[in-house]
Scaffold this motif. Structure first.
Motif, PDB file in Angstrom:
ATOM      1  N   LEU A  26     -27.095  -8.786  31.078  1.00 21.26           N
ATOM      2  CA  LEU A  26     -27.529  -9.109  29.717  1.00 21.26           C
ATOM      3  C   LEU A  26     -26.896 -10.397  29.195  1.00 21.26           C
ATOM      4  N   MET A  27     -25.646 -10.626  29.544  1.00 24.47           N
ATOM      5  CA  MET A  27     -24.961 -11.819  29.055  1.00 24.47           C
ATOM      6  C   MET A  27     -25.398 -13.018  29.893  1.00 24.47           C
ATOM      7  N   LYS A  28     -26.106 -13.954  29.275  1.00 24.76           N
ATOM      8  CA  LYS A  28     -26.594 -15.135  29.979  1.00 24.76           C
ATOM      9  C   LYS A  28     -25.897 -16.381  29.449  1.00 24.76           C
ATOM     10  N   SER A  29     -25.544 -17.255  30.357  1.00 26.64           N
ATOM     11  CA  SER A  29     -25.047 -18.565  29.951  1.00 26.64           C
ATOM     12  C   SER A  29     -26.127 -19.596  30.226  1.00 26.64           C
ATOM     13  N   PHE A  30     -26.220 -20.584  29.370  1.00 26.90           N
ATOM     14  CA  PHE A  30     -27.226 -21.637  29.531  1.00 26.90           C
ATOM     15  C   PHE A  30     -26.806 -22.540  30.683  1.00 26.90           C
ATOM     16  N   PHE A  31     -27.683 -22.666  31.671  1.00 27.67           N
ATOM     17  CA  PHE A  31     -27.386 -23.529  32.814  1.00 27.67           C
ATOM     18  C   PHE A  31     -27.783 -24.950  32.447  1.00 27.67           C
ATOM     19  N   ASP A  32     -26.776 -25.785  32.216  1.00 27.99           N
ATOM     20  CA  ASP A  32     -27.014 -27.136  31.711  1.00 27.99           C
ATOM     21  C   ASP A  32     -27.127 -28.114  32.867  1.00 27.99           C
TER      22      ASP A  32
END
Length: 390
Positions: free
Chosen positions: A379-385
């Motif tokens: 559920l916890m997503k980090s934005f892949f920059d």
């Protein structure tokens, strides 16, 4: 061992046809419990109550979410979206799935995805990263991508686009186009069986026509349909099979015009609200070319080495092969495209083409990935920059 509960959402006949083999694989796997939630056109008498086809295939439907109003206006569609979100919120609370599987870019899918996101249920999305510039589905698809946690795309270029939207590469899987599983696994009807199934006799030249509304076009579909009918009349010996549009904005206008055309051309044309996956794929096999603006003309039809006459902007931006002949929604352009599509030179060219959407069994690949991922930590997503050099 606790079985993982996988809820598959479907709202249209075409969508169910694409998901069929994945649903079969989930159902037969001892590590999973299949849940099926149907909505949209499946529950509409106007569109054939196609939930019955799901039951006839041996599946158990766990939830029926009513959301489709008898209106294809923008207000009606937006209201249906709201009703669907409310209905799915209650359905997911009862089902308590471990993950929700959705496909594509329709407003019914958007409703299910919104409800699952708020309920903190992981979402697996099929067919992300694609582009259809002529319809609101474009924005809906990318919105679903941002709410989803796992992504099953059909080409490497679509995978790159999902990553460009900020999704982590480890959660984006290029598995190929799941619709091709039907072509590989189904025993399609012979010409005689197909003709009997639709009560219609094919001729020496045969067209399959599917035209959907271009929802971002400010001009209604009436003018395009008049041009299309005029182009079809240029081939008086052709037999024509129409499949009617989905419940998009202005879809009923197109259906009414098809009915009127078929009524005046009964000896050479017929129409269906739903052919079903078996008859639809069998139709592709037995016609000479496919005309319209459906995604099936871009994805499935090339596998049959048949030409697709792609009208207008609805599918603009999708990855395509040389079997696709793009043309304007004008009779002269359509006529020229058809003539090129049935020419000997183009037919010889078709025999050398291969589908760009994968060769392996896609449903099995998705199943193995669903087995391997950890839903609890998804559920916890980090934005892949992406690194951008200035």
């Amino acid at each position: 061992m606790n079985r993982r509960k996988i809820c598959v959402v479907t709202g249209t006949r075409a969508e169910y046809g694409l998901l069929y083999w994945l649903m079969k694989e989930i159902e037969s796997d001892e590590s999973f419990e299949l849940q099926i939630a149907v909505t949209g056109m499946h529950l509409s008498p106007e569109f054939g109550l196609t939930y019955k086809l799901i039951e006839q295939d041996g599946f158990t439907i766990h939830e029926k979410i009513e959301m489709l109003l008898s209106s294809d206006t923008p207000v009606g569609i937006a209201t249906s979206l709201g009703l669907g979100t409310i209905g799915f919120a209650s359905a997911f609370d009862r089902l308590k799935p471990d993950i929700v599987v959705v496909l594509g870019d329709r407003f019914e899918t958007m409703a299910a995805t919104q409800a699952a996101m708020i309920a903190r249920i992981p979402i697996a999305h099929l067919y992300g990263g694609e582009i259809t510039e002529g319809v609101i589905d474009e924005a809906i698809r990318h919105s679903i991508t941002k709410m989803a946690h796992y992504h099953f795309v059909s080409t490497d270029s679509y995978r790159k686009r999902v990553i460009q939207l900020g999704e982590h590469p480890e959660r984006v899987f290029n598995v190929g186009a799941i619709g091709l599983d039907n072509i590989r696994k189904m025993k399609l009807l012979t010409k005689t069986e197909f003709e009997n199934s639709i009560d219609f006799t094919l001729g020496e030249l045969n067209f399959l026509v599917t035209y959907h509304p271009v929802t971002l076009d400010r001009i209604g579909p009436e003018e395009t349909m008049v041009e299309l009918f005029a182009a079809l009349d240029h081939f008086p010996n052709a037999k024509i099979i129409f499949t009617k549009p989905n419940s998009d904005t202005d879809g009923r206008i197109i259906s009414k015009m098809i009915d009127e055309y078929v009524s005046g051309n009964q000896s050479r044309s017929t129409s269906f609200t739903s052919l079903g996956q078996l008859r639809y794929l069998s139709a592709i096999q037995h016609v000479d070319l496919v005309i319209g603006n459906s995604s099936s003309g871009i994805i499935e039809v090339p596998s049959f080495k048949k030409a697709t006459i792609n009208l207008g902007s609805r599918q603009r931006g999708r990855f395509r092969t040389d079997s696709i002949i793009d043309c304007e929604e004008q009779r002269s352009s359509i006529i020229n495209a058809i003539q090129w599509g049935i020419s000997n030179d183009f037919q010889q060219k078709l025999q050398k083409l291969r589908s760009p959407y994968g060769e392996e069994y896609v449903s099995l690949k998705i199943l193995e990935i669903l087995k391997s991922v950890d839903y609890k930590d998804s559920l916890m997503k980090s934005f892949f920059d992406l690194r951008v050099e200035h």
